[in-house]
Design an enzyme around this catalytic site. Structure first.
Site, PDB file in Angstrom:
ATOM      1  N   HIS A   1      41.320  53.448  31.145  1.00  0.00           N
ATOM      2  CA  HIS A   1      42.585  53.880  31.770  1.00  0.00           C
ATOM      3  C   HIS A   1      43.704  52.856  31.642  1.00  0.00           C
ATOM      4  CE1 HIS A   1      44.228  56.802  35.066  1.00  0.00           C
ATOM      5  NE2 HIS A   1      44.965  56.765  33.966  1.00  0.00           N
TER       6      HIS A   1
ATOM      7  N   ASP B   1      38.335  49.777  42.604  1.00  0.00           N
ATOM      8  CA  ASP B   1      39.683  49.507  42.105  1.00  0.00           C
ATOM      9  C   ASP B   1      40.761  49.724  43.152  1.00  0.00           C
ATOM     10  OD1 ASP B   1      39.338  52.254  42.157  1.00  0.00           O
ATOM     11  OD2 ASP B   1      40.082  52.622  40.131  1.00  0.00           O
TER      12      ASP B   1
ATOM     13  N   CYS C   1      44.761  53.232  40.386  1.00  0.00           N
ATOM     14  CA  CYS C   1      43.837  52.586  39.455  1.00  0.00           C
ATOM     15  C   CYS C   1      44.493  51.824  38.305  1.00  0.00           C
ATOM     16  CB  CYS C   1      42.835  53.602  38.915  1.00  0.00           C
ATOM     17  SG  CYS C   1      43.597  55.071  38.200  1.00  0.00           S
TER      18      CYS C   1
END
Length: 597
Positions: free
Chosen positions: A156, A367, A95
């Protein structure tokens, strides 16, 4: 690539068949022509953008990609009303680097959003690594064009650099006016569940260190006893044994509390720059984020907007609302996918009610591929990558990088079109920037290509001649498009079965001229297929090698001196960078009205 007589190779769905009599032939042709023209009218300036990205969703998990047992009617309808991509490729199979490439249009190795030592994602909310401030996202460019930009859900890509308040990597410093979401993302550790991302490993290491120290303390105690018997002159031994025993006890105790610490310090909500819920209340996070996305669309319906809805579905621990539990034939994972589809439907309903459907480009994707190893108690908690080999984290294999991709823009993009051309998530950057009236940065290499001509059928081939598939800083595989024939070749350079070279198939059930076993081998990237195409493969290998060298020589000077954000001290837990609601180490609050629906 072999040409298939399927909808996947048609630029637009054929109009309904009509019988034209001789006197009415001209009128009939005009009417049919008007249908075609209306479907491909020029895109209006400054459209709205709604980008929906799932987390670890496999290409085999959706009905529009062939799944017949998980119900995804809203995403399927989105595909029917727009363009569906069958060879849509993430820049990485995990990711953090994939999302960095998506937002910047650049290979993650260019921005340093990678590593060379196995740390492939950002590990901590309190780490110093993240998307460097000098990187330019499509959100930042649209912000400069007068768009209102919002991010709801997973980030993230880092928070702070030197102090907890500098927020150098935060969404607000990368082009988003509004943010509500998780700085890291959903993890099994947020629920103390398996599979564990960090907790289980930390517990093992703490227990192992504690037991090793305890063993040393016992040995020193024995040494002290020996001194008392006149066998060993070690007056310091009792004190050393006591100290080591105390440290061992601390390590052992730490192994029992580290799980709670991870859940508290890494699983929390931020609203803009403020921590508003810590730890995360799992049962209420989906309705909270859905309400935020709906409110954003309603508040900004009169201004051009970009909403990036970064879903927490379908990452473990598969947090699913009670009304969706037990509904799917695929257990907890299927339940989570079906709730995700419902969330997408709720968002599309808001667009319709607010009169925004025709003025909004909607994009749905994931993703990276499904996490095949996600299991607990014998239950499969990860998704399906269909017939494609590999999954999340598996280098350049198709299952890890080939993801769902759907674009809908009524009146501008054709309905029901299926594209089998190799394109990249990085292509969203130049597509969105140009549609939003922005200009691509001229001071850096942009690896994405504008998708709009391909989506509209104005060109028949991908703008990419070469696509590189990295795992960390290592080049694992490469795609090369043979321009004269349209054939797409893929060379594996690292990993199981490498080196090998083979043609890349599209995700359709049959390829004329090849039997089912050969087709299956192509789809799963089995190395024994090369023998059946030796002469063509040799030629392709020579050309591929030359083009890869050219591409690599262009990329290397811009990527060689970029600090790695995940393979260094940047990716360690630094207590002075820990976001905290209240006083550290308690860090507890709920400013989001947790139980509100």
């Amino acid at each position: 690539m072999p040409v298939l007589p399927t909808a996947g190779n048609q630029c637009i769905m054929a109009p309904p068949h009509r019988t034209c009599s001789s006197p009415a032939t001209l009128l009939c042709i005009v009417l049919l022509g008007l249908q075609y023209v209306d479907a491909l009218r020029s895109p209006p300036p400054r459209p709205n953008f709604l980008i929906i990205m799932a987390d670890d969703l496999g290409i085999g998990d959706l009905g529009c990609y062939g799944n017949t047992s998980i119900r995804t009617p809203n995403i399927d309808r989105l595909a029917e009303d727009g363009v569906r991509l069958t060879q849509y490729l993430a820049a990485e199979s995990v990711c953090t680097p994939s999302r960095a490439a998506f937002l910047t249009g650049r290979y993650p190795i260019r921005s340093g959003m990678t590593s060379g030592n196995g740390h492939r994602v950002l590990q901590w909310a309190a780490g110093a690594g993240g998307l460097p401030p000098k990187e330019i996202t499509f959100a930042r460019i649209l912000q400069g064009q007068g768009y209102v930009t919002g991010l709801v859900g997973k980030w993230h890509l880092g928070l702070s650099c030197r102090t907890v308040s500098d927020l150098c990597h935060h969404p607000l410093n990368h082009g988003f006016h509004h943010f509500l979401g998780l700085p890291l993302g959903m993890m099994g550790d947020c629920a103390g569940a398996e599979p564990s991302e960090k907790r289980a490993g930390l517990e093992r290491r703490l227990r192992g260190a504690g037991r090793a120290l305890a063993a040393v303390a016992i040995a020193i105690t024995a040494l002290a006893w020996g001194r008392g018997r006149g066998l060993a002159p070690a007056c310091w031994a009792p004190w050393a044994a006591i100290a080591l025993g105390a440290v061992a006890a601390i390590f052992e105790a730490g192994s029992y509390v580290v799980g709670g610490a991870v859940a508290r310090y890494d699983c929390f909500l931020m609203r803009n720059a403020t921590v508003t819920q810590q730890p995360l209340q799992l049962d209420h996070v989906t309705p909270l984020l859905l309400r935020e996305a709906k409110d954003f669309l309603r508040r900004h319906r009169h201004a051009p907007f970009l909403l990036f809805l970064s879903l927490l579905h379908t990452h473990t621990p598969l947090v699913t609302s009670p009304e969706f539990r037990g509904r799917s034939a695929h257990g907890r994972y299927g339940d989570n996918v079906e709730e995700m589809d419902w969330v997408v439907g709720q968002i599309l309903e808001v667009l319709e009610r607010e009169g925004l459907t025709d003025s909004t480009l909607v994009h749905f994707t994931s993703d990276n591929g499904a996490w095949l190893e996600a299991q607990a108690g014998g239950e499969q908690l990860g998704g399906s990558n269909g017939v494609f080999r590999g999954g999340k984290g598996m280098g350049g294999w198709e299952g890890g990088i080939r993801v769902p991709g759907v674009f809908r823009w009524p009146g501008v993009l054709p309905r029901g079109r299926v594209l089998d051309q190799p394109v990249s998530l990085m292509d969203v950057f130049p597509t969105v920037v140009r549609l939003g009236g922005g200009v691509l940065p001229s001071d850096r290499e942009i690896d994405g290509r504008d998708l709009l001509p391909l989506l509209r059928g104005e060109t028949q081939h991908s703008a990419h001649e070469v696509l590189l598939h990295y795992c960390e800083v290592f080049l694992h595989a490469v795609r090369w498009v043979q321009r004269d024939s349209g054939q797409v070749w893929k060379a594996h350079l690292l990993g199981a079965g490498a080196p090998s070279l083979q043609p890349v198939p599209i995700a359709e059930p049959e390829i004329p001229g090849l039997g089912p076993s050969a087709h299956s081998a192509m789809m799963s990237e089995a190395p024994n297929l090369t023998a059946a195409i030796t002469s063509e493969a040799v030629t392709a290998a020579l050309v591929t090698a030359a083009r890869v060298r050219q591409e690599y020589d262009v990329l290397r000077p811009t990527a060689g001196h970029v600090p790695q954000q995940m393979g260094s001290l940047y990716n360690l837990w630094l207590p002075w960078l820990q976001p905290c609601c209240g006083h550290f180490p308690a860090c507890a609050c709920d400013l989001e009205g947790g139980s509100r629906k």
